[in-house]
Design a protein around this motif. Sequence first.
Motif, mmCIF file in Angstrom:
data_model
loop_
_atom_site.group_PDB
_atom_site.id
_atom_site.type_symbol
_atom_site.label_atom_id
_atom_site.label_comp_id
_atom_site.label_asym_id
_atom_site.label_seq_id
_atom_site.Cartn_x
_atom_site.Cartn_y
_atom_site.Cartn_z
ATOM 1 N N ILE A 158 -3.595 13.585 7.881
ATOM 2 C CA ILE A 158 -4.268 12.797 6.853
ATOM 3 C C ILE A 158 -3.263 11.839 6.223
ATOM 4 O O ILE A 158 -2.138 12.229 5.912
ATOM 5 C CB ILE A 158 -4.874 13.703 5.765
ATOM 6 N N ILE A 159 -3.688 10.610 6.018
ATOM 7 C CA ILE A 159 -2.923 9.636 5.238
ATOM 8 C C ILE A 159 -3.699 9.439 3.945
ATOM 9 O O ILE A 159 -4.891 9.117 3.963
ATOM 10 C CB ILE A 159 -2.758 8.316 5.997
ATOM 11 N N TYR A 160 -3.003 9.634 2.828
ATOM 12 C CA TYR A 160 -3.633 9.578 1.519
ATOM 13 C C TYR A 160 -3.125 8.339 0.797
ATOM 14 O O TYR A 160 -1.962 8.273 0.408
ATOM 15 C CB TYR A 160 -3.311 10.850 0.745
ATOM 16 N N ILE A 161 -3.995 7.343 0.625
ATOM 17 C CA ILE A 161 -3.636 6.092 -0.034
ATOM 18 C C ILE A 161 -3.609 6.338 -1.537
ATOM 19 O O ILE A 161 -4.596 6.782 -2.123
ATOM 20 C CB ILE A 161 -4.649 4.970 0.301
ATOM 21 N N LEU A 162 -2.479 6.016 -2.172
ATOM 22 C CA LEU A 162 -2.299 6.305 -3.587
ATOM 23 C C LEU A 162 -2.373 5.076 -4.482
ATOM 24 O O LEU A 162 -2.817 5.154 -5.627
ATOM 25 C CB LEU A 162 -0.951 6.985 -3.800
ATOM 26 N N LYS A 163 -1.914 3.937 -3.985
ATOM 27 C CA LYS A 163 -1.841 2.733 -4.826
ATOM 28 C C LYS A 163 -1.849 1.497 -3.930
ATOM 29 O O LYS A 163 -1.230 1.494 -2.869
ATOM 30 C CB LYS A 163 -0.546 2.762 -5.643
ATOM 31 N N GLY A 209 -1.456 -2.824 -4.509
ATOM 32 C CA GLY A 209 -1.235 -3.895 -5.479
ATOM 33 C C GLY A 209 -0.193 -4.882 -5.029
ATOM 34 O O GLY A 209 0.438 -4.721 -3.983
ATOM 35 N N HIS A 210 -0.021 -5.905 -5.860
ATOM 36 C CA HIS A 210 0.999 -6.918 -5.589
ATOM 37 C C HIS A 210 2.369 -6.270 -5.681
ATOM 38 O O HIS A 210 2.584 -5.352 -6.463
ATOM 39 C CB HIS A 210 0.872 -8.056 -6.589
ATOM 40 N N ARG A 211 3.292 -6.765 -4.888
ATOM 41 C CA ARG A 211 4.612 -6.136 -4.823
ATOM 42 C C ARG A 211 5.317 -6.101 -6.171
ATOM 43 O O ARG A 211 6.124 -5.224 -6.441
ATOM 44 C CB ARG A 211 5.482 -6.818 -3.788
ATOM 45 N N SER A 212 5.016 -7.047 -7.052
ATOM 46 C CA SER A 212 5.665 -7.060 -8.369
ATOM 47 C C SER A 212 5.093 -6.000 -9.302
ATOM 48 O O SER A 212 5.706 -5.659 -10.307
ATOM 49 C CB SER A 212 5.522 -8.440 -9.018
ATOM 50 N N GLU A 213 3.933 -5.454 -8.973
ATOM 51 C CA GLU A 213 3.271 -4.483 -9.845
ATOM 52 C C GLU A 213 3.350 -3.048 -9.359
ATOM 53 O O GLU A 213 3.189 -2.116 -10.135
ATOM 54 C CB GLU A 213 1.788 -4.849 -9.981
ATOM 55 N N VAL A 214 3.588 -2.840 -8.079
ATOM 56 C CA VAL A 214 3.468 -1.493 -7.502
ATOM 57 C C VAL A 214 4.714 -0.656 -7.736
ATOM 58 O O VAL A 214 4.604 0.543 -7.953
ATOM 59 C CB VAL A 214 3.183 -1.584 -5.992
ATOM 60 N N VAL A 228 0.875 -1.162 0.000
ATOM 61 C CA VAL A 228 0.000 0.000 0.000
ATOM 62 C C VAL A 228 0.915 1.215 0.000
ATOM 63 O O VAL A 228 1.690 1.415 0.934
ATOM 64 C CB VAL A 228 -0.910 0.015 1.255
ATOM 65 N N LEU A 229 0.856 2.005 -1.061
ATOM 66 C CA LEU A 229 1.686 3.201 -1.162
ATOM 67 C C LEU A 229 0.858 4.406 -0.721
ATOM 68 O O LEU A 229 -0.304 4.553 -1.125
ATOM 69 C CB LEU A 229 2.171 3.401 -2.591
ATOM 70 N N PHE A 230 1.472 5.257 0.095
ATOM 71 C CA PHE A 230 0.714 6.387 0.635
ATOM 72 C C PHE A 230 1.618 7.561 0.967
ATOM 73 O O PHE A 230 2.833 7.432 1.081
ATOM 74 C CB PHE A 230 -0.078 5.962 1.875
#
Length: 84
Positions: free
Chosen positions: A71-76, A78-83, A61-63
Amino acid sequence: MFEIRYAKSVNKDLDKLEKQHLAKIKKGIETLREFPDISNIKKLSAHPLADYRLRVGEYRVLFDVYWDERIIYILKVGHRSEVY
């Protein structure tokens, strides 16, 4: 305690996930409210999209964190191979 907000694209990311992983990832995202007292978070040094990542099994989870507004804003998500 931090408020969690999602980018519009995150809903698409979550829809792609298998249901068995989805509950675990959502639980991990909820733990972000206690930021920065979480062990599976890493500050990213050269990532163009996000400043931090949360590790949930094989998923990431990239944020970003906005300290002044708490505020924490979640950006992406995905699976570790795709993020990255």
